[in-house]
Structure formats: C-alpha cells, structure tokens
Design an enzyme around this catalytic site. Structure first.
Site, PDB file in Angstrom:
ATOM      1  N   HIS A  98      32.644  -4.566  52.167  1.00 48.99           N
ATOM      2  CA  HIS A  98      32.931  -3.317  51.450  1.00 48.99           C
ATOM      3  C   HIS A  98      31.608  -2.575  51.362  1.00 48.99           C
ATOM      4  CE1 HIS A  98      34.664  -0.442  48.787  1.00 48.99           C
ATOM      5  NE2 HIS A  98      34.000  -0.833  47.726  1.00 48.99           N
ATOM      6  N   ASP A 107      44.464  -0.224  51.391  1.00 43.95           N
ATOM      7  CA  ASP A 107      43.593  -0.480  50.240  1.00 43.95           C
ATOM      8  C   ASP A 107      44.433  -0.579  48.961  1.00 43.95           C
ATOM      9  OD1 ASP A 107      41.185  -0.991  48.959  1.00 43.95           O
ATOM     10  OD2 ASP A 107      40.815   1.120  48.536  1.00 43.95           O
TER      11      ASP A 107
END
Lengths: 433, 315
Positions: free
Chosen positions: A185, A311
């Site tokens: 990330h 997501d």
C-alpha cells in the site's frame, strides 16, 4: 459432486485474455468450460440445462485483488458470507481478502481458518493475502513459506505500508526465494501525517489537511529501487497520481517485475465528489484531482495499470457518521465494482475487453490462477453482464453488512445478471429469469 | 432596528461565507450598523426573538465568541442556553450526532455551534430542524468573524471596495483567514496573504489572493493589516522553529507597520499572543481596531440571528 451440464447460449463472448469479443455459446461441465463455440451453435448434450443469455456479455468472472472482510474480528461490518454474497451479486467470482483482521492473518493457522470458513460459508473463491510483517507492525517478517503452503496468495500489510526500508528490503529479498508476491500500500505515513484528502485547492477550501501526491510517489520510487536491488515480484496495490503512472511505466520499461493496481474509486471519482464533507468519499489513497484520474484511465488503456480493484472496505455508522477529519477511511466497493468500472466503457474512455482484462485476466496472471479466461478447460467462473441496464444505486439493497457506498444514489449502467463459480450459479438477478 | 429596508436573507443557516452573495453580505452589514446604534443606547433590548430558544453549543472552549453570541441573542429577546461540551474523547463525532439529536428534541429555534473539525457544523445542520450558525469549524470557516471584520473596516474606511487587506500569519490552520478571504474578495477588496510557507495552505494562489512570504514586501502600502493567532503547539519546531524567529520575521511591530499605508489600520481576531504575532506597542496603538472589533462582533451576531429569524416557523 456431479452437476448436469449447463449450456449458455446466445451470448456475446468476451475473452479479455485474447482481446476477443463475438457472439457464441459456452458449455459448462464438471465445473469447467467444456466447449466454446464462437459464432456457430452448440448442441445441448442430453440432460443439459440451457440458459439463453439474451445477447448479454459472457465474461470470465471478476477477480478482485483487494477486499477487506471483517472476519475474523469485525463480523458486525462484514463476514466472509456477506462479502461473498456481495461479490457474487457484483459478478466477482474470486476475491483476495486482506490480512487486516483481528487476529491478523500473519500465521498459517489463521490462513487455514479463513479458508475453512470461506469453504463453509462463502459462495465465491476467497484467497487470503497474508501480512508481510507480524501483527502488521512493520517490524518482523512473517513465515512466507509456511503461509504460502497454507494457501496465502500474496503478502501485504493491507491498509499500512511497510514504511521501514530495511524491513521491506529483507522482505523482498526473502520473498524472491519463494517467488512470493509482495503487495504494497504505497503511502508514506509521515507524509500523510494528519492529512485526510488530496492536498490542493479543494482541501484548502474545505479547511482539511492534505495528503500530498509525494506521499505515494516517494514510497513508490523507493520501493522500485529496492525491487531493482532484490528482484522480487512487487505489486503496488493502488496508485492514484499521474506521477505514479510514469514511475511504474519506467519500471516496467526497465523490465522489473513490477505491476500495479488502481481502485475503481480513483478511476471514476475525483476529489470534487467529497462535496460538503461526504465521509464515504474519504479513502486511502485519497480521491485525487481530475487530471490524476484522467492519467490513471489513460494508463489503464495502455496497460501500465494492470488491475482494477474494488478496495472494498466496509465501515459502519460509528466510524463514518463523523466529521470528515475524524471518520475512518474506506468505502464499500465489491458489489459496485463492475457497474462503476463500466462508466469508463460508456464514456468511451476504454474498450470493454480492455476493461475486463484488468478485472479478470491480469489479476489472474499476477496471482498465478488459471481462472480469468474464457478458454477450453478453464474453470467455469463466469459472469453474464447486461452492459446497458440503467439504475440508481440504492445502498439499502446492497448485500454487504455495511452501507458506506460512495455510489449511493449514483446513476449506473450495467450489472451482472448471472454469476457462476465452478459452474454453479451463485447469483441470478431478479430481472433475469 | 427594523428589517424593512434590507432585503430578505435567503438562507436557512449561516454555515459559511461561501455561498453568500454580495447583496446577502451587504444586507447583513446594514442590519449590523443598526444593531450598533441599538447597542449604544441605554435600552438595548428588542423583541425580535422573544419566545425563541437559542443554544450555544461549543465543542471548543471560547470565551469571547460565546459571550458575544449570548449577548446578541439576549439583546434580541431570545432565551439563550450555553452548552460547553468537554473536548477530551476521541469519539467526539458520536457525541456530535447524538448531541444534535438530543438538542433537536428540545425544540430550539437556533443553534450556534463551534467544533474543532472542519465540516462538523454542516454535518450537524443536516441532523436538526432549526437554524444553525457556524461559530467556527476547524480550519474551515468562521463567518461571523469575517462579517464583524468587514463591518469594522467599513465603518472606519467608509468602504471595502478597492482596499488592500493583508492577512498575516498561520493561514494554514485559520478559519478566520478563509472566511475573510472569501468575504473581502466578494466586496471588492484586494487581498494579500503573508506567512511562512509552512503555514500557508497549498493552492492558496487559486483563491485569487497575492501570496507573500516576506512580510515587509507584503505590507507595502496595505490599508488594513489583519493579524492571525499562532497556536502555541505550532511555535516550537513543528511549523516554525521558535517564537523568537517567528516574531522577528512575521510579528507585527512598529517598524513593519510603518511599511503599510500611513493610515493603515490593524486588526486581530483575538485572543492575542503579545510578543508572538503582534507587539503590545501596535496592539494598543492608535492604529489598532482590536477593541472595536469586539463591539462589532455583538452587532454582527445580532444581525445574523435576526436575519435567520425571518425563516423560523411562525416568524
């Protein structure tokens, strides 16, 4: 377990792996694609059930590489059962669940637990991603080898970046020995600081602290240098800025084993959608400027952005009905992934096979799965898509346990009519009898 | 004060200066002028808000703004209740929504809200049935401060159009600066913003202001010098290295003020940090309007409450 053969007739077949789209028919037998007829008719074998696809698009089922599920630990937000039901309704046949659970997926026993729970309660394939570091604390490496043997398909610290360069270097070095995939990330936590949305004029007008694009690009450039050093397979989970596109493009041109994803939110929304402090649009990475969004769409077209992810991050009233700066990041997405992504097709920004490749063939390739293609012998994970059906999204009808959709009341066009996992129908839209 | 000569105020709440038109702002300033006159009489009370309930809901401690709103409400005849909500819990937002629902059930007519988070007042306004006045939300807006500043300038300079106003200091964290930039530009002033780059928000130039990081250049020829408060926690190394260095480059003293127009006037929203952003010599000097700003504050808040009252049920 023996099912009768299933003949899907009168479909528009789309094989994103081959970039091919044409009318045809598919025969499913024993959970796999047993025959494909491009153009010509297929004769139904004896005892076969036949479904008339009414000319809709038959695609490999969607593979979502980034979904947060609350099981174990936050079942009030989402369970494997509810997440998979939402996935099926959205045409997603495989989801990769993030290790940000309680306990964290950082040991083989927890991978095993998730796989067993998924086998018993989920209607789509659930592939656990394990943590890179124990407890997602960013310090000590997890057991990559044992975790992979247990069934972990990739390694990521989920919502967190591995910020310590030495820790990441060692993880990449060790991962290479196991050919493990590291998914980062990309957000430098110190540069994010107390920022809550894209840095710039909008944030300044709203009086909110900004997250500079450099929070992403600084970490991405550092990581790619470490990939060059170590040779490990690296996947930037989600990029959000125009500069990041150039960084990934260069890394790929240099032949590095680098891939990247983009959230559907960053592809179809921008910071303006926050409006007057809509917390459902508070995301990580944040919604960026329209120029960034356009750069991401172009990068998707070129193949610099490999995959689109939902997501999916269920949040409840306690974490979202707050002032913007105090709310949690994250939005629902798995059920709206297809409908939202199809906006790019309807606007003419991207051709359907290209879009579907980023939702099927590309993630399958990165994860090393045999799904994601419309080919003889491939698993019968299939999604039938009505490209044109218009609707206004009603969050109350979503199958997720949470309701934090940024697309609530949005006008969308296109939805899954039928979803098959291993040849079994796991979702059928009410309008598709 | 009669509301007859001023046009109606077409908003149910006052959440920010953004969204107000020039006529809206000018109408409020007209009303405020009348409120100044009223407040200078022996008999200061009106009955405009008689029977109405006003709740001042402050999630951030504030002495002067709360007192100002309280006095404004009382001079218009409202029953005013002050609620200070302790600011300790991290789960403040839950308190916000819950408190909003609770207060709403008590059937207030007007709620005045201050909150440390930007947008919190918008959120609250969506959850209640009464009029809501933003008394400051995070680093977003503080509309009555901007209105009182405009009133003060207009009464001293006779106009706002064409004036050069320099806003100096911690603009990044300042709701006062944001509201003032929008309002002063709407009324035709030229706005300059001065501060160290660590305390200036990005994209500031797109607000249509001139940006200076050298205070001496920024002050040159300014008609109004508006100083902002620097919070103590930002003084020591996080945004600026020290108080000493900040005062040297961005504190307003007599030397720097001499660079502004000879008849320049000095303002500060208070409370002041003497010796940090402003010297006592300037704060108490002949060019200072700081005391007058406080008086104008009450008048402007009376004007706002009165304007919103025209939308209250059975008004």
């Amino acid at each position: 377990m023996s099912q009768p053969p299933l003949l899907l007739t009168n479909a528009t077949l789309c094989d994103p792996a081959a970039g091919r789209q044409a009318p045809g028919h598919v025969l499913v037998r024993e959970g796999r694609i047993a025959d494909i007829a491009w153009g010509a008719a297929l004769v139904a074998p004896e005892g076969a059930e036949t479904i008339d696809c009414a000319g809709h698009v038959l695609s490999p089922g969607l593979i979502d590489m980034r979904a947060f599920v609350g099981e174990p630990g936050a079942e009030h937000r989402e369970t494997l059962a509810s997440a998979s039901a939402a996935a099926a309704a959205g045409g997603v046949t495989t989801l990769v669940c993030m290790p940000d659970t309680n306990p964290v997926i950082d040991g083989p026993a927890i991978v095993d637990f998730v796989l067993r729970r998924a086998r018993d309660t989920a209607c789509v394939h659930v592939l656990p991603a394990a943590a890179i570091t124990k407890g997602l604390a960013g310090r000590e490496m997890t057991e990559f080898g044992l975790l992979q043997e247990a069934g972990a398909v990739a390694f990521t610290d989920g919502l967190k970046a591995v910020a310590n360069a030495q820790v990441l270097r060692r993880a990449l070095t060790y991962a290479r020995d196991f050919d493990a995939l590291i998914m980062q990330h990309v957000e430098e936590p110190d540069l994010v600081g107390e920022g809550v949305m894209n840095e710039g004029e909008m944030a300044s007008r709203l009086g909110l602290l900004g997250i500079p694009r450099e929070a992403e690009t600084v970490m991405l450039e550092r990581d790619i240098r470490l990939v060059r050093l170590t040779g490990a397979r690296y996947h930037a989970a989600m990029i959000s800025t125009a500069d990041s596109v150039e960084i990934v493009r260069r890394a790929k041109a240099d032949g590095l084993p680098v891939t990247c994803g983009a959230s559907v939110n960053n592809l179809v929304l921008n910071e303006g959608d926050i409006g007057h402090y809509r917390t459902f649009c508070r995301l990580s990475p944040p919604l960026r400027h329209e120029t960034d969004r356009l750069a991401l769409v172009a990068a998707l077209n070129e193949g610099v952005v490999d995959v689109i992810v939902s997501d999916h991050n269920p949040q409840d009233v306690e974490t979202k009905r707050l002032p913007f700066a105090e709310a949690a990041d994250g939005a629902l997405g798995i059920e709206t992934l297809l409908g939202a992504a199809l906006r790019l097709v309807h606007t003419g920004d991207i051709a359907l096979p290209r879009l579907l490749a980023a939702l099927t063939a590309h993630p399958a390739k990165i994860l090393g799965r045999e799904a994601g293609r419309l080919a003889l012998g491939a698993p019968a994970d299939l999604t039938l898509i009505d490209l044109d059906v218009p609707y206004v999204l009603d969050k109350r009808r979503l199958k997720s346990r949470s309701k934090n959709s940024p697309f609530d009341e949005a006008r969308l066009q296109g939805a899954a009519m039928l979803t098959l996992v291993g040849g079994r129908i796991v979702f059928r839209d009410r309008s598709f009898a | 004060m009669t509301s007859a000569p001023t046009p109606g105020f077409p908003h149910r709440h006052l959440l920010g200066i953004e969204g107000l038109s020039r006529p809206d702002i000018e109408a409020l300033l007209e009303r405020a002028d009348a409120a100044v006159a009223l407040s200078r009489q022996v008999e200061k009370k009106r009955t405009t808000l008689r029977g109405r309930t006003q709740i001042n809901l402050f999630f951030e401690p504030s002495t002067r703004t709360q007192a100002s709103f309280e006095l404004a409400g009382k001079r218009l005849g409202a029953d005013v209740m002050n609620m200070s909500v302790a600011s300790s819990s991290v789960k403040k937002g839950e308190t916000l929504i819950d408190t909003a629902a609770t207060l709403n059930a008590m059937r207030p007519d007007i709620i005045v809200v201050r909150h440390h988070a930007a947008g919190a007042v918008h959120l609250l306004a969506r959850k209640v049935d009464c009029a809501v006045v933003n008394a400051g939300d995070g680093a977003h807006e503080h509309p009555t401060q901007a209105l009182l500043d405009a009133l003060t300038i207009r009464r001293n300079k006779g106009r706002i159009e064409g004036l050069t106003v320099a806003i100096c200091g911690d603009v990044l964290h300042s709701r006062v600066a944001r509201s003032n930039i929008i309002l002063l530009q709407a009324l035709g002033a030229r706005v300059r913003v001065i501060g160290p780059s660590t305390l200036l928000p990005t994209g500031l130039a797109r607000f249509g202001v001139e940006v200076f990081t050298d205070m001496r250049k920024g002050l040159a020829g300014a008609d109004i010098v508006m100083m902002l408060r620097l919070q103590r926690e930002r003084m020591n190394g996080s945004f600026v290295p020290s108080v000493k260095e900040y005062f040297r480059y961005f504190g307003l003293d007599g030397d720097k003020l001499a660079l502004a127009a000879p008849d320049a006037l000095v303002m500060h929203p208070g409370p002041m940090n003497r010796g940090v952003e402003i010297s006592s010599e300037v704060a108490d000097g002949a060019q200072s309007l700081i005391r007058e700003q406080v008086e104008m504050g009450v008048a402007v808040r009376m004007a706002v409450l009165e304007a919103l009252a025209t939308h209250l049920p059975n008004a």
